[in-house]
Design an enzyme around this catalytic site. Sequence first.
Site, PDB file in Angstrom:
ATOM      1  N   SER A  22     -18.888  61.045 -10.651  1.00 17.27           N
ATOM      2  CA  SER A  22     -17.941  60.054 -10.123  1.00 17.27           C
ATOM      3  C   SER A  22     -17.372  60.443  -8.765  1.00 17.27           C
ATOM      4  O   SER A  22     -16.560  59.727  -8.198  1.00 17.27           O
ATOM      5  CB  SER A  22     -16.786  59.856 -11.111  1.00 17.27           C
ATOM      6  OG  SER A  22     -16.157  61.099 -11.387  1.00 17.27           O
ATOM      7  N   ASN A 108      -8.224  65.403 -18.808  1.00 19.47           N
ATOM      8  CA  ASN A 108      -7.773  64.110 -19.334  1.00 19.47           C
ATOM      9  C   ASN A 108      -6.368  63.771 -18.854  1.00 19.47           C
ATOM     10  O   ASN A 108      -6.066  62.629 -18.493  1.00 19.47           O
ATOM     11  CB  ASN A 108      -7.818  64.115 -20.863  1.00 19.47           C
ATOM     12  CG  ASN A 108      -9.230  64.265 -21.377  1.00 19.47           C
ATOM     13  OD1 ASN A 108     -10.181  64.195 -20.604  1.00 19.47           O
ATOM     14  ND2 ASN A 108      -9.377  64.485 -22.681  1.00 19.47           N
ATOM     15  N   THR A 153       1.532  15.516  -6.946  1.00 20.12           N
ATOM     16  CA  THR A 153       1.054  15.874  -8.284  1.00 20.12           C
ATOM     17  C   THR A 153      -0.302  15.191  -8.426  1.00 20.12           C
ATOM     18  O   THR A 153      -0.518  14.123  -7.828  1.00 20.12           O
ATOM     19  CB  THR A 153       1.987  15.390  -9.410  1.00 20.12           C
ATOM     20  OG1 THR A 153       2.053  13.965  -9.378  1.00 20.12           O
ATOM     21  CG2 THR A 153       3.399  15.974  -9.274  1.00 20.12           C
ATOM     22  N   HIS A 154      -1.202  15.795  -9.164  1.00 18.86           N
ATOM     23  CA  HIS A 154      -2.568  15.249  -9.305  1.00 18.86           C
ATOM     24  C   HIS A 154      -3.231  15.026  -7.952  1.00 18.86           C
ATOM     25  O   HIS A 154      -4.085  14.143  -7.812  1.00 18.86           O
ATOM     26  CB  HIS A 154      -2.583  13.919 -10.078  1.00 18.86           C
ATOM     27  CG  HIS A 154      -1.795  13.948 -11.352  1.00 18.86           C
ATOM     28  ND1 HIS A 154      -2.359  14.251 -12.565  1.00 18.86           N
ATOM     29  CD2 HIS A 154      -0.482  13.736 -11.584  1.00 18.86           C
ATOM     30  CE1 HIS A 154      -1.419  14.207 -13.509  1.00 18.86           C
ATOM     31  NE2 HIS A 154      -0.258  13.897 -12.925  1.00 18.86           N
ATOM     32  N   SER A 275     -18.594  27.504  14.359  1.00 17.56           N
ATOM     33  CA  SER A 275     -19.888  27.342  13.713  1.00 17.56           C
ATOM     34  C   SER A 275     -20.981  27.760  14.689  1.00 17.56           C
ATOM     35  O   SER A 275     -20.856  27.558  15.892  1.00 17.56           O
ATOM     36  CB  SER A 275     -20.068  25.878  13.314  1.00 17.56           C
ATOM     37  OG  SER A 275     -21.439  25.562  13.202  1.00 17.56           O
ATOM     38  N   LYS A 281     -16.517  22.823  15.621  1.00 18.15           N
ATOM     39  CA  LYS A 281     -15.880  23.319  14.403  1.00 18.15           C
ATOM     40  C   LYS A 281     -14.847  24.412  14.636  1.00 18.15           C
ATOM     41  O   LYS A 281     -15.001  25.260  15.502  1.00 18.15           O
ATOM     42  CB  LYS A 281     -16.951  23.850  13.445  1.00 18.15           C
ATOM     43  CG  LYS A 281     -17.853  22.759  12.917  1.00 18.15           C
ATOM     44  CD  LYS A 281     -17.210  22.015  11.770  1.00 18.15           C
ATOM     45  CE  LYS A 281     -17.754  22.595  10.495  1.00 18.15           C
ATOM     46  NZ  LYS A 281     -16.930  22.438   9.362  1.00 18.15           N
ATOM     47  N   ASN A 283     -13.116  26.552  11.698  1.00 15.87           N
ATOM     48  CA  ASN A 283     -13.114  26.674  10.232  1.00 15.87           C
ATOM     49  C   ASN A 283     -12.043  27.650   9.743  1.00 15.87           C
ATOM     50  O   ASN A 283     -11.796  28.670  10.373  1.00 15.87           O
ATOM     51  CB  ASN A 283     -14.487  27.153   9.749  1.00 15.87           C
ATOM     52  CG  ASN A 283     -15.566  26.115  10.000  1.00 15.87           C
ATOM     53  OD1 ASN A 283     -15.310  24.912   9.943  1.00 15.87           O
ATOM     54  ND2 ASN A 283     -16.763  26.579  10.296  1.00 15.87           N
ATOM     55  N   GLU A 288     -10.256  30.735   3.310  1.00 14.44           N
ATOM     56  CA  GLU A 288     -11.331  30.652   2.310  1.00 14.44           C
ATOM     57  C   GLU A 288     -11.618  32.035   1.713  1.00 14.44           C
ATOM     58  O   GLU A 288     -11.881  32.163   0.513  1.00 14.44           O
ATOM     59  CB  GLU A 288     -12.599  30.080   2.943  1.00 14.44           C
ATOM     60  CG  GLU A 288     -12.446  28.618   3.294  1.00 14.44           C
ATOM     61  CD  GLU A 288     -13.570  28.129   4.188  1.00 14.44           C
ATOM     62  OE1 GLU A 288     -14.248  27.188   3.804  1.00 14.44           O
ATOM     63  OE2 GLU A 288     -13.762  28.695   5.283  1.00 14.44           O
ATOM     64  N   TYR A 315      -9.214  59.930 -25.482  1.00 15.68           N
ATOM     65  CA  TYR A 315     -10.019  59.790 -24.266  1.00 15.68           C
ATOM     66  C   TYR A 315     -11.482  59.546 -24.593  1.00 15.68           C
ATOM     67  O   TYR A 315     -12.050  60.142 -25.524  1.00 15.68           O
ATOM     68  CB  TYR A 315      -9.910  61.053 -23.384  1.00 15.68           C
ATOM     69  CG  TYR A 315     -10.759  60.966 -22.130  1.00 15.68           C
ATOM     70  CD1 TYR A 315     -10.310  60.283 -21.009  1.00 15.68           C
ATOM     71  CD2 TYR A 315     -12.050  61.506 -22.094  1.00 15.68           C
ATOM     72  CE1 TYR A 315     -11.105  60.161 -19.868  1.00 15.68           C
ATOM     73  CE2 TYR A 315     -12.852  61.390 -20.966  1.00 15.68           C
ATOM     74  CZ  TYR A 315     -12.375  60.711 -19.856  1.00 15.68           C
ATOM     75  OH  TYR A 315     -13.155  60.580 -18.735  1.00 15.68           O
ATOM     76  N   GLN A 320     -13.554  56.514 -17.239  1.00 12.50           N
ATOM     77  CA  GLN A 320     -13.837  56.833 -15.838  1.00 12.50           C
ATOM     78  C   GLN A 320     -14.131  55.556 -15.048  1.00 12.50           C
ATOM     79  O   GLN A 320     -14.001  55.529 -13.820  1.00 12.50           O
ATOM     80  CB  GLN A 320     -15.046  57.776 -15.803  1.00 12.50           C
ATOM     81  CG  GLN A 320     -15.505  58.183 -14.443  1.00 12.50           C
ATOM     82  CD  GLN A 320     -16.542  59.294 -14.525  1.00 12.50           C
ATOM     83  OE1 GLN A 320     -16.250  60.426 -14.878  1.00 12.50           O
ATOM     84  NE2 GLN A 320     -17.794  58.970 -14.222  1.00 12.50           N
ATOM     85  N   LYS A 323     -11.686  53.472 -12.185  1.00 17.26           N
ATOM     86  CA  LYS A 323     -11.354  53.761 -10.788  1.00 17.26           C
ATOM     87  C   LYS A 323     -11.826  52.695  -9.815  1.00 17.26           C
ATOM     88  O   LYS A 323     -11.047  52.225  -8.972  1.00 17.26           O
ATOM     89  CB  LYS A 323     -11.960  55.096 -10.333  1.00 17.26           C
ATOM     90  CG  LYS A 323     -11.787  56.243 -11.278  1.00 17.26           C
ATOM     91  CD  LYS A 323     -10.571  57.032 -11.052  1.00 17.26           C
ATOM     92  CE  LYS A 323     -10.396  58.075 -12.139  1.00 17.26           C
ATOM     93  NZ  LYS A 323     -11.075  57.844 -13.435  1.00 17.26           N
TER      94      LYS A 323
HETATM   95  N1  ARG Z   1     -13.936  62.104 -14.293  1.00 12.31           N
HETATM   96  C1  ARG Z   1     -13.232  61.895 -15.512  1.00 12.31           C
HETATM   97  C2  ARG Z   1     -12.564  60.519 -15.501  1.00 12.31           C
HETATM   98  O1  ARG Z   1     -12.392  59.998 -14.465  1.00 12.31           O
HETATM   99  C3  ARG Z   1     -12.182  62.940 -15.648  1.00 12.31           C
HETATM  100  C4  ARG Z   1     -11.845  63.251 -17.065  1.00 12.31           C
HETATM  101  C5  ARG Z   1     -12.958  63.998 -17.656  1.00 12.31           C
HETATM  102  N2  ARG Z   1     -12.692  64.363 -18.981  1.00 12.31           N
HETATM  103  C6  ARG Z   1     -13.657  64.639 -19.826  1.00 12.31           C
HETATM  104  N3  ARG Z   1     -13.325  64.954 -21.015  1.00 12.31           N
HETATM  105  N4  ARG Z   1     -14.929  64.518 -19.471  1.00 12.31           N
HETATM  106  O2  ARG Z   1     -12.208  59.984 -16.524  1.00 12.31           O
END
Ligand code: ARG
Length: 462
Positions: A22, A108, A153-154, A275, A281, A283, A288, A315, A320, A323
Amino acid sequence: MKLWGGRFEGGSSEVFEQFSGSLHFDKALVFADIEGSQAFARALAKQGILNAQECDELVRAFAEIAHEAKDPAYFDGANDEDVHTFVIRKLGEKTSLAAKIHTGRSRNEQVSLDTRLYLRTCARTLLRQTADLMSGLLELGRKYPDAVIPGYTHMRRAQAVLWRHYLLAYFEMFARDFERMEQALARINVMPLGSGALAGSGFPFDRDEIAADLRFPAVTRNSMDVSGDRDFALDFLYACSMIVLHLSRLAEDWILYSSEEFNWMTLGDGVTSGSSLMPQKKNPDSLELIRGKSGRVFGDLTALFVTMKGLPMTYNRDMQEDKEPLFDAFRQTSGALSMALAVVDSVVLDAAKPAAAAEESWVIATDLAEELARRGVPFHRAHQIVGRVVLESVKAGKKPSDWTAEELMNCAPEFVPEMHRFLNPAEGMKSRELPGGTGPRAVAQAFAEAEARLAAMRSRLV
Ligand code: ARG
């Protein structure tokens, strides 16, 4: 590098490393990871695991990594499992004390801490941007204090309202968004260290002290909950979703209002595009894209909802996957807020156009019926009478201002000459002076209150 391995005889397969790594996205957490680890080193010193000098050395080494990590090339070629592993490898290149930093700490809880540190900065940025947009809306209201528009409205002309009343409607939406983001921040801003992998750390850290060190007002209360919890991330995504939902509706309004069909407003050249083929144009691409990017943010919220819904306690590596949606939602929401503010600042309202739209349609019909009711005519009867006037007008191609008082009275004996003034949209509005209504005095009051409320919101920003 890995933070585990003793239990294994064979190494990880390449496909597994590729699939599970990651670092390419969670490197965004590097500064949060370092800040949290510095505080953790100080906590280890309190436990006697590190002496004062060792603690200083670690904190300094972390600071060096933070400095070096400002260069994006710092991560080039790294194939560590995640950002936490990356930082510890870099630490090991600087000091042999790196082997001690993970005492009594699990990734964790570390990932929970890092994400909270990261999101609390994001939330504060979005709060500031939301307040700035609200200031922009008030400024746009100040430019046209008396402008009247038909409210819809509408998507049909309904009743006349002040332009400022319309803008204050969006102010209210963004005020709620501001509060929602503050509430998300309150749930983000809780310190999880000490939870260990799931059962609580084996070292008796003073968790309140760590929280104070990292400026968290509270600590989490259950170690299992910490390991399995991403509610705070979902709260953030929901708060972002509501912001972009409201931005998207504003965008839709103004795409219409700036069209040739409405022609109420002009968007600045700086926020529109031309355009490649059609020379005439101009735009509204900025609006948008605000509307379009909102879909992405809802996708981010949905993605994490679905990721979390079937996970057993506590966990699981699935987590993961929180993110990228978080980073994307922040980037899109922040970008959309900046873009919206630029559009708001660029808008020029041609107030005569919406005023004419209000005058030539029957947005005053309700005003007329209510005036009849105020003079004792049962409302159903008043509704019927005015409905007839409208029907006759539609057939004869008349607008409200074409009617004389005599003609109205010929239509129904309930009309009296003074009611003629209600054919002007600005007159009927004066009957809506209750709090929350579009009466000019009510709106002036609401506007002044909005300014004071916004100042109070800003004073809560840190
Ligand atoms: N890269 C992991 C995450 O973002 C970190 C936690 C990892 N923990 C584990 N038990 N593998 O969740």
